[in-house]
Design a protein around this motif. Structure first.
Motif, short mmCIF file in Angstrom:
data_model
loop_
_atom_site.label_atom_id
_atom_site.label_comp_id
_atom_site.label_asym_id
_atom_site.label_seq_id
_atom_site.Cartn_x
_atom_site.Cartn_y
_atom_site.Cartn_z
N GLN A 2 0.84 -1.19 0.00
CA GLN A 2 0.00 0.00 0.00
C GLN A 2 0.88 1.25 0.00
O GLN A 2 1.96 1.25 0.59
N LYS A 3 0.39 2.32 -0.64
CA LYS A 3 1.15 3.56 -0.70
C LYS A 3 0.32 4.69 -0.09
O LYS A 3 -0.78 4.99 -0.56
N PHE A 4 0.86 5.30 0.98
CA PHE A 4 0.17 6.37 1.69
C PHE A 4 0.95 7.68 1.57
O PHE A 4 2.15 7.72 1.84
N LEU A 5 0.26 8.73 1.18
CA LEU A 5 0.77 10.09 1.33
C LEU A 5 0.15 10.64 2.61
O LEU A 5 -1.08 10.64 2.77
N ILE A 6 0.98 11.12 3.54
CA ILE A 6 0.48 11.67 4.80
C ILE A 6 0.91 13.12 4.89
O ILE A 6 2.11 13.43 4.95
N THR A 7 -0.06 14.04 4.88
CA THR A 7 0.24 15.45 5.15
C THR A 7 0.19 15.67 6.66
O THR A 7 -0.46 14.93 7.39
N ILE A 48 7.06 -1.29 6.91
CA ILE A 48 6.83 0.02 6.31
C ILE A 48 8.15 0.65 5.84
O ILE A 48 9.18 0.50 6.47
N LYS A 49 8.07 1.31 4.70
CA LYS A 49 9.18 2.07 4.13
C LYS A 49 8.75 3.54 4.11
O LYS A 49 7.67 3.85 3.59
N ILE A 50 9.58 4.41 4.66
CA ILE A 50 9.18 5.80 4.86
C ILE A 50 10.14 6.75 4.16
O ILE A 50 11.36 6.61 4.25
N ARG A 51 9.54 7.72 3.48
CA ARG A 51 10.31 8.83 2.92
C ARG A 51 9.66 10.12 3.37
O ARG A 51 8.42 10.23 3.38
N PHE A 52 10.46 11.11 3.75
CA PHE A 52 9.92 12.39 4.23
C PHE A 52 10.42 13.52 3.37
O PHE A 52 11.58 13.56 2.96
N SER A 53 9.52 14.48 3.08
CA SER A 53 9.91 15.67 2.35
C SER A 53 9.35 16.90 3.07
O SER A 53 8.16 16.96 3.37
N ILE A 67 3.63 14.22 -5.85
CA ILE A 67 2.48 13.34 -6.08
C ILE A 67 2.61 12.61 -7.41
O ILE A 67 2.28 11.43 -7.52
N PHE A 68 3.11 13.31 -8.42
CA PHE A 68 3.29 12.66 -9.72
C PHE A 68 4.29 11.51 -9.62
O PHE A 68 4.10 10.44 -10.20
N SER A 69 5.36 11.71 -8.87
CA SER A 69 6.40 10.68 -8.79
C SER A 69 6.03 9.56 -7.82
O SER A 69 6.39 8.40 -8.05
N PHE A 70 5.30 9.87 -6.75
CA PHE A 70 4.98 8.86 -5.74
C PHE A 70 3.72 8.08 -6.09
O PHE A 70 3.64 6.88 -5.87
N HIS A 71 2.72 8.76 -6.62
CA HIS A 71 1.48 8.12 -7.07
C HIS A 71 0.81 7.34 -5.92
O HIS A 71 0.69 6.11 -5.95
N PRO A 72 0.34 8.05 -4.87
CA PRO A 72 -0.22 7.36 -3.71
C PRO A 72 -1.56 6.70 -3.98
O PRO A 72 -2.37 7.20 -4.76
N GLN A 73 -1.77 5.60 -3.29
CA GLN A 73 -3.08 4.93 -3.32
C GLN A 73 -4.03 5.61 -2.34
O GLN A 73 -5.22 5.77 -2.61
N TYR A 74 -3.49 6.02 -1.18
CA TYR A 74 -4.28 6.66 -0.13
C TYR A 74 -3.61 7.97 0.27
O TYR A 74 -2.38 8.06 0.34
N VAL A 75 -4.43 8.98 0.58
CA VAL A 75 -3.94 10.27 1.05
C VAL A 75 -4.60 10.57 2.39
O VAL A 75 -5.83 10.72 2.46
N LEU A 76 -3.80 10.66 3.44
CA LEU A 76 -4.30 10.99 4.77
C LEU A 76 -3.96 12.46 5.02
O LEU A 76 -2.81 12.82 5.23
N HIS A 77 -5.00 13.31 5.00
CA HIS A 77 -4.77 14.75 5.12
C HIS A 77 -4.94 15.18 6.58
O HIS A 77 -6.04 15.42 7.06
N LEU A 78 -3.80 15.28 7.27
CA LEU A 78 -3.77 15.68 8.67
C LEU A 78 -3.30 17.12 8.86
O LEU A 78 -3.49 17.69 9.93
#
Length: 320
Positions: A2-7, A48-53, A67-78
Motif C-alpha cells: 500500500q502507498k500512503f501520502l500523509i500530510t 513500512i518504508k518511509i520517505r519524508f519531504s 504526487i506525480f512521482s509517488f502516485h499514492p493509493q491513499y492520502v491521509l490529510h492531517l
C-alpha cells in the motif's frame, strides 16, 4: 504494498498511524510531507518504508512533483492549524491556511492522481451548539460552527463534496472528536492538565494550583490509537462522499477528568481560571454517535478513557 501520502506527517496523529501500520503488519510505503521536520525517528522496517519531504502544501509546483512521482493509493490529510484557541487569535491565518492547503492538495490530486482515495479529516467543532438533550450528534445534523477554526473545517468538508460530485474524486470525510494520548502537545487541554498536575506532584510547581479555562464544558474524548484504527478502516471500507464521526459516544466534563487525574496522582489541587483561556464562543456540550462508523467499518473502541489518562500521565511523568 500500500502507498500512503500523509500530510501533517510530523504531528501527533501521524506518529500513531505509522505505529498502527507496523503493529498490524500492513506492508506500506509512506511519503510524509510537512513544513516541520518530525521529532520522532524515521526508520524503515520489513513492514513500512518511509520517505519524508519538508514542503509547504502551498508550494503547488513541489507538491505536483511529489504526487506525480509517488502516485499514492491513499492520502491521509492531517495538515492544519488544529488549535481552536489559535483560530480566535489569528482568524485570517487559521482560515486561509487550512482552506488553501486542502484546495492545493485536491487540485494536484485531481490533475495527477485522481484515483487516490483521500481521507479529509474534519472536526466535531463543525456541529456548533446543540443542547444536551439533542446528544449524541449524528452526521445528518445541521452544521453551525462557532469558531474560525470550525468554519474552515466546514468549508473543507463542503469543498470535499464539490470535488467528489463535480470532479469525481474519491474522498471520505471525518468529523473527528477530541483525541488524546501520549506525545500530544500541551497546547491541548488534557495534555496541558496532565503536565501541570505531574509538575505539581513532583514539586516543580510550588503552588498546588492548576490553570484552566472553562472546565464545565463536556467533551467526547477518544484515544488516538482508536482514532488511527478508524482512519485505516475508512480507507478500506468507507463510502465515497460520506462523512463519519470518529468518537467514543460518551461525554465527560473537564472538571471530572481533572478529578480523575488527581486521584491517579494522589494529589489535591486548587484551580485557577485564566481569562485568556476562555474562548469568545464555545460549544458547551459535544458528544458524538459512532454508530455509522461501526456499521460501515466494524470499528469498535479498544482503549477506555481511564487507560488513556494513565498513559498520558505516565508520558509526562517520564519527561518533566
Amino acid at each position: 504494498m500500500q502507498k500512503f501520502l500523509i500530510t501533517g506527517f510530523s504531528g501527533f496523529v501521524s506518529r500513531y498511524f505509522l505505529w498502527y501500520l507496523e503493529r498490524t503488519g500492513m506492508k506500506s510505503e509512506i511519503l510524509g510531507i510537512d513544513i516541520n521536520n518530525p521529532d520522532f525517528e524515521i526508520s524503515d522496517s520489513e513492514i513500512i518504508k518511509i520517505r519524508f519531504s519538508k514542503i509547504d502544501l502551498l508550494d503547488r509546483e513541489k507538491l505536483k512533483h511529489l504526487i506525480f512521482s509517488f502516485h499514492p493509493q491513499y492520502v491521509l490529510h492531517l495538515a492544519s492549524f488544529s488549535s481552536v484557541r489559535f483560530s480566535w487569535k489569528n482568524p485570517p491565518l487559521s482560515f486561509s491556511n487550512n482552506m488553501n492547503i486542502f484546495l492545493n492538495l485536491v487540485e494536484v490530486i485531481r490533475e495527477f492522481n485522481p484515483e487516490s482515495r483521500i481521507l479529509s479529516v474534519g472536526s466535531s467543532e463543525e456541529y456548533g451548539n446543540y443542547t444536551e438533550e439533542e446528544m449524541p450528534l449524528v452526521e445528518d445534523y445541521a452544521l453551525d460552527p462557532v469558531s474560525p477554526y470550525a468554519v474552515a473545517r466546514v468549508s473543507q468538508e463542503m469543498l470535499s463534496r464539490v470535488y467528489c460530485n463535480g470532479y469525481g474524486l474519491d474522498i471520505v470525510m471525518t468529523r473527528s472528536f477530541n483525541h488524546i494520548g501520549p506525545w500530544q502537545k500541551d497546547i491541548f487541554v488534557i495534555s496541558s492538565f496532565a503536565r501541570q498536575l505531574v509538575e505539581i506532584k513532583k514539586g516543580i510547581r510550588k503552588e498546588k494550583k492548576l490553570t484552566t479555562g472553562d472546565t464545565s464544558v463536556i467533551r467526547d474524548f477518544l484515544d488516538v490509537r482508536d482514532v488511527v484504527d478508524a482512519y485505516y478502516r475508512l480507507f478500506v471500507n468507507g463510502s465515497r462522499g460520506e462523512v463519519y464521526n470518529i468518537c467514543s459516544g460518551t461525554g465527560k466534563r473537564l472538571k471530572d477528568l481533572i478529578d480523575s487525574m488527581c486521584v491517579l496522582l494522589d494529589i489535591e489541587i486548587d484551580q485557577e481560571r485564566d481569562p485568556n483561556l476562555i474562548r469568545p464562543a464555545e460549544s458547551k456540550t459535544i458528544i458524538g454517535s459512532n454508530l455509522k462508523l461501526k456499521k460501515s467499518t466494524g470499528w469498535t473502541q479498544q482503549i477506555m478513557l481511564e487507560q488513556s489518562l494513565e498513559d498520558i500521565i505516565q508520558y509526562w511523568y517520564d519527561r518533566v
